[in-house]
Design an enzyme around this catalytic site. Sequence first.
Site, short mmCIF file in Angstrom:
data_model
loop_
_atom_site.label_atom_id
_atom_site.label_comp_id
_atom_site.label_asym_id
_atom_site.label_seq_id
_atom_site.Cartn_x
_atom_site.Cartn_y
_atom_site.Cartn_z
N SER A 187 2.72 1.04 6.00
CA SER A 187 3.78 1.74 6.73
C SER A 187 4.95 0.84 7.12
CB SER A 187 3.21 2.45 7.95
OG SER A 187 2.33 1.62 8.64
N SER B 18 0.85 -1.21 0.00
CA SER B 18 0.00 0.00 0.00
C SER B 18 0.87 1.24 0.00
CB SER B 18 -0.89 0.02 1.25
OG SER B 18 -1.38 1.33 1.45
N HIS C 153 -8.32 -0.41 -4.09
CA HIS C 153 -9.24 -0.48 -2.94
C HIS C 153 -10.01 0.83 -2.87
CE1 HIS C 153 -9.45 -0.78 1.79
NE2 HIS C 153 -10.64 -0.87 1.22
N ASP D 284 -6.06 -6.03 5.61
CA ASP D 284 -5.56 -4.67 5.37
C ASP D 284 -5.66 -3.87 6.66
OD1 ASP D 284 -4.92 -2.20 4.34
OD2 ASP D 284 -6.58 -2.12 2.91
N GLY D 285 -4.49 -3.46 7.16
CA GLY D 285 -4.44 -2.61 8.34
C GLY D 285 -3.58 -3.20 9.44
N GLY D 286 -2.45 -2.56 9.70
CA GLY D 286 -1.60 -2.99 10.80
C GLY D 286 -0.86 -4.29 10.56
N MET E 29 -10.98 -5.54 6.46
CA MET E 29 -10.24 -4.46 7.12
C MET E 29 -9.95 -4.87 8.56
SD MET E 29 -9.70 -2.05 4.89
CE MET E 29 -8.82 -1.10 6.13
N ASP F 280 -5.05 2.83 -2.38
CA ASP F 280 -6.13 3.20 -1.46
C ASP F 280 -6.77 4.50 -1.92
OD1 ASP F 280 -6.10 1.18 0.65
OD2 ASP F 280 -4.05 1.90 1.02
N MET G 271 -9.54 7.24 -1.59
CA MET G 271 -10.42 7.76 -0.53
C MET G 271 -11.04 9.07 -0.96
SD MET G 271 -7.91 7.17 2.68
CE MET G 271 -7.28 5.55 3.10
N HIS H 31 -1.00 -1.90 -4.01
CA HIS H 31 -2.33 -1.66 -3.43
C HIS H 31 -2.60 -0.15 -3.42
CE1 HIS H 31 -5.66 -2.68 -0.60
NE2 HIS H 31 -5.37 -1.53 -0.01
N MET I 135 -12.29 3.22 -1.25
CA MET I 135 -12.97 3.63 0.00
C MET I 135 -13.74 4.90 -0.33
SD MET I 135 -9.92 2.75 2.62
CE MET I 135 -8.80 2.64 1.25
C1 DX5 Z 1 -6.34 2.02 5.39
C2 DX5 Z 1 -5.89 1.46 4.06
C3 DX5 Z 1 -4.70 0.56 4.18
C4 DX5 Z 1 -3.50 1.19 4.82
C5 DX5 Z 1 -2.56 0.12 5.27
O1 DX5 Z 1 -7.62 2.53 5.29
O2 DX5 Z 1 -6.91 0.71 3.43
O3 DX5 Z 1 -4.37 -0.02 2.92
O4 DX5 Z 1 -2.83 2.08 3.99
O5 DX5 Z 1 -1.52 0.76 5.94
P1 DX5 Z 1 -0.78 0.09 7.18
O6 DX5 Z 1 -0.07 -1.11 6.65
O7 DX5 Z 1 0.13 1.17 7.63
O8 DX5 Z 1 -1.83 -0.25 8.18
ZN ZN Z 2 -6.36 -0.57 1.59
#
Ligand code: DX5
Ligand code: ZN
Length: 215
Positions: free
Chosen positions: A195, A8, A66, A172-174, A137, A34, A36, A32, A68
């Site tokens: 990240s 991402s 993705h 996806d996330g953390g 998520m 994102d 938004m 990936h 959002m």
């Molecule tokens: C959050 C995104 C993720 C995010 C993942 O809403 O959908 O793809 O960027 O980032 P990390 O790996 O830092 O959680």
């Molecule tokens: Zn994502």
Amino acid sequence: MNRKISASILNADFLHLGDALAEVVPLVDEIHLDVMDGVFVDNISFGVPVAAGLRSAFPDSVIDTHLMISTPHRYWQEFVDMGSSIVTFHYEATDHSYALLKQLRAAGVDAGISLTPATDARLLEPVKEFIDRLLIMTVEPGFGGQSFEPAMLRKIERARELLGPEVDIEVDGGINDRTIADVQSAGANVFVVGSFIFGAEDRAEQVARLRDALR
Ligand code: DX5
Ligand code: ZN
């Protein structure tokens, strides 16, 4: 089951995005994106022009988009046309998931649907045969750098039971070198990592840590 790391770019340095991706693309399986809109989530990221630029810079990469956004029915076609390989929209954003899944497949991309943490995967039972990828998520969508929610492990297990072995289950996330093995054991096979890769100096070393944890 094919295991894939989807990088991402959300927390990458956007001024030097091409350079960062040139380094990461050979190491990972997917890019990936994102997208938004500041309505479905409290953040605005980027749209079709950035995605199209990345597609032309990386013509052979799998692009995992993705969405959002609160109006996926209005924008999915543009993200197909710019060259996405997979387009994922949120179940919570539309009353017409069935139609959208079918439209995506008919357009020649993998049809993806995503659930925020509070949405029960069992709601997808009636449309499961139209899903190529379920994105679970593991944080509230909107921002990178949040902490993985362990309560989602049970949801991943239930989703795998529901969907069977052929459907991609993406988390996806953390996701980092400490959380990736647990989500894999629960049944996920596609791992979005933002990240942990782009927030580090040595990105190759970070991807190597993820691959080691998956072994
Ligand atoms: C959050 C995104 C993720 C995010 C993942 O809403 O959908 O793809 O960027 O980032 P990390 O790996 O830092 O959680
Ligand atoms: Zn994502």
